[in-house]
Enzyme design. Structure first.
Site, PDB file in Angstrom:
ATOM      1  N   ASP A  80     -10.074  21.505 108.299  1.00  0.00           N
ATOM      2  CA  ASP A  80      -9.097  20.458 108.001  1.00  0.00           C
ATOM      3  C   ASP A  80      -9.765  19.095 108.137  1.00  0.00           C
ATOM      4  O   ASP A  80     -10.507  18.857 109.086  1.00  0.00           O
ATOM      5  CB  ASP A  80      -7.895  20.545 108.945  1.00  0.00           C
ATOM      6  CG  ASP A  80      -6.705  19.802 108.367  1.00  0.00           C
ATOM      7  OD1 ASP A  80      -6.064  20.330 107.440  1.00  0.00           O
ATOM      8  OD2 ASP A  80      -6.423  18.667 108.817  1.00  0.00           O
TER       9      ASP A  80
HETATM   10  C1  LIG Z   1     -12.359  11.820 102.671  1.00  0.00           C
HETATM   11  C2  LIG Z   1     -12.494  12.922 101.666  1.00  0.00           C
HETATM   12  C3  LIG Z   1     -11.666  14.035 101.678  1.00  0.00           C
HETATM   13  N1  LIG Z   1     -11.798  15.017 100.737  1.00  0.00           N
HETATM   14  C4  LIG Z   1     -10.936  16.207 100.745  1.00  0.00           C
HETATM   15  C5  LIG Z   1     -11.462  17.370 101.599  1.00  0.00           C
HETATM   16  C6  LIG Z   1     -10.224  18.238 101.737  1.00  0.00           C
HETATM   17  O1  LIG Z   1     -10.204  19.163 100.634  1.00  0.00           O
HETATM   18  C7  LIG Z   1      -9.058  17.243 101.590  1.00  0.00           C
HETATM   19  C8  LIG Z   1      -8.256  17.134 102.872  1.00  0.00           C
HETATM   20  O2  LIG Z   1      -7.263  18.100 102.898  1.00  0.00           O
HETATM   21  P1  LIG Z   1      -7.294  19.393 103.827  1.00  0.00           P
HETATM   22  O3  LIG Z   1      -5.897  19.681 104.234  1.00  0.00           O
HETATM   23  O4  LIG Z   1      -8.328  19.260 104.887  1.00  0.00           O
HETATM   24  O5  LIG Z   1      -7.798  20.554 102.850  1.00  0.00           O
HETATM   25  P2  LIG Z   1      -7.167  21.113 101.506  1.00  0.00           P
HETATM   26  O6  LIG Z   1      -5.666  21.113 101.549  1.00  0.00           O
HETATM   27  O7  LIG Z   1      -7.827  20.405 100.348  1.00  0.00           O
HETATM   28  O8  LIG Z   1      -7.715  22.601 101.497  1.00  0.00           O
HETATM   29  P3  LIG Z   1      -7.353  23.832 102.489  1.00  0.00           P
HETATM   30  O9  LIG Z   1      -6.322  23.354 103.489  1.00  0.00           O
HETATM   31  O10 LIG Z   1      -6.835  24.907 101.586  1.00  0.00           O
HETATM   32  O11 LIG Z   1      -8.671  24.183 103.133  1.00  0.00           O
HETATM   33  O12 LIG Z   1      -9.654  15.963 101.282  1.00  0.00           O
HETATM   34  C9  LIG Z   1     -12.771  14.923  99.751  1.00  0.00           C
HETATM   35  O13 LIG Z   1     -12.888  15.817  98.901  1.00  0.00           O
HETATM   36  N2  LIG Z   1     -13.600  13.830  99.730  1.00  0.00           N
HETATM   37  C10 LIG Z   1     -13.512  12.818 100.638  1.00  0.00           C
HETATM   38  O14 LIG Z   1     -14.297  11.846 100.543  1.00  0.00           O
END
Ligand SMILES: Cc1cn([C@H]2C[C@H](O)[C@@H](COP(=O)(O)OP(=O)(O)OP(=O)(O)O)O2)c(=O)[nH]c1=O
EC number: 3.6.1.9
Length: 221
Positions: A80
């Protein structure tokens, strides 16, 4: 030993592929609402634990119909990612709408925030010794679980209203913590980072690989 990345995030899958490990993915759907009184640490730790529980439940229902698709033990990875402002308390999550994104970006503009990613490795075995007492079906048993949280400092340039509007229209911010993707168009907002880059994208790679190794090393416990 099978590895299951319990995540619907294409970024996490792409990152783990770079480690050239064999793994499969499973999408888990959990309520990601932060509780009002919850600290960023408590929130992110609850999220990875909840995602792991949801993954085990899904796997358990798959087990009822097809035992052949499981090996005797597996590692479930959950992760997360959140942003945290310099006050150490304000959490930046996925924007629910344009206004929410703008309000986060205004606080991040010309400022430093941190990106925190928690990763949990849950080591489970498929055990017929602890089979469900009524049906004698094998069940998943948690052998060990370990968690890490990695933090990276990110500095944003000063953002104008036009930059925010253009970026929102690109569609990129919607599913990302803090409403930006450093790996995408969001890169032009980032003047500096201090710490792990893969952590910002959602899965700190070296730390995750160490976690996978450590969680199975139960002899030292
Ligand atoms: C800050 C930042 C976040 N992110 C993304 C990573 C995570 O996928 C998302 C944060 O949400 P999360 O809830 O961590 O993850 P998710 O819902 O995408 O996937 P899952 O719960 O199924 O594992 O933001 C980027 O891709 N690039 C960035 O620079």
């Amino acid at each position: 030993m099978d590895i299951i990345l319990a995540s619907g995030s294409p970024r996490r899958r792409e990152l783990l592929e770079r480690a050239q490990l064999e793994f499969s993915t499973l999408s888990v759907d959990v309520d990601e609402t932060k509780h009002d009184d919850e600290s960023p640490t408590d929130y992110i730790e609850r999220m990875v634990a909840t995602k792991a529980e949801a993954a085990i439940q899904q796997l358990a229902s798959r087990l009822k119909t097809d035992k052949s698709c499981f090996s005797d033990s597996l590692i479930i990875l959950t992760s997360d990612t959140i942003g945290v402002l310099a006050d150490g308390q304000t959490v930046l999550v996925k924007p629910v709408d344009r206004e929410h994104a703008y309000s986060m970006w205004q606080q991040m503009s010309d400022n430093v925030h941190e990106v925190w990613t928690a990763v949990q490795a849950t080591y489970v075995s498929l055990s017929s010794k602890v089979a469900n007492s009524s049906t004698h079906e094998p069940v998943f048993q948690i052998i060990n679980q370990q968690r890490i949280t990695e933090r990276t400092e990110v500095t944003f340039i000063a953002l104008t209203a036009e930059m925010m509007s253009n970026y929102w229209e690109s569609g990129e911010p919607a599913d990302k913590a803090g409403g930006y993707g450093i790996q995408g168009l969001g890169a032009i907002w980032v003047s500096r980072i201090n710490g792990s880059y893969t952590n910002v994208v959602g899965l700190p790679l070296p730390q995750t690989l160490a976690l996978i190794k450590n969680v199975t090393d139960i002899s030292v416990k």
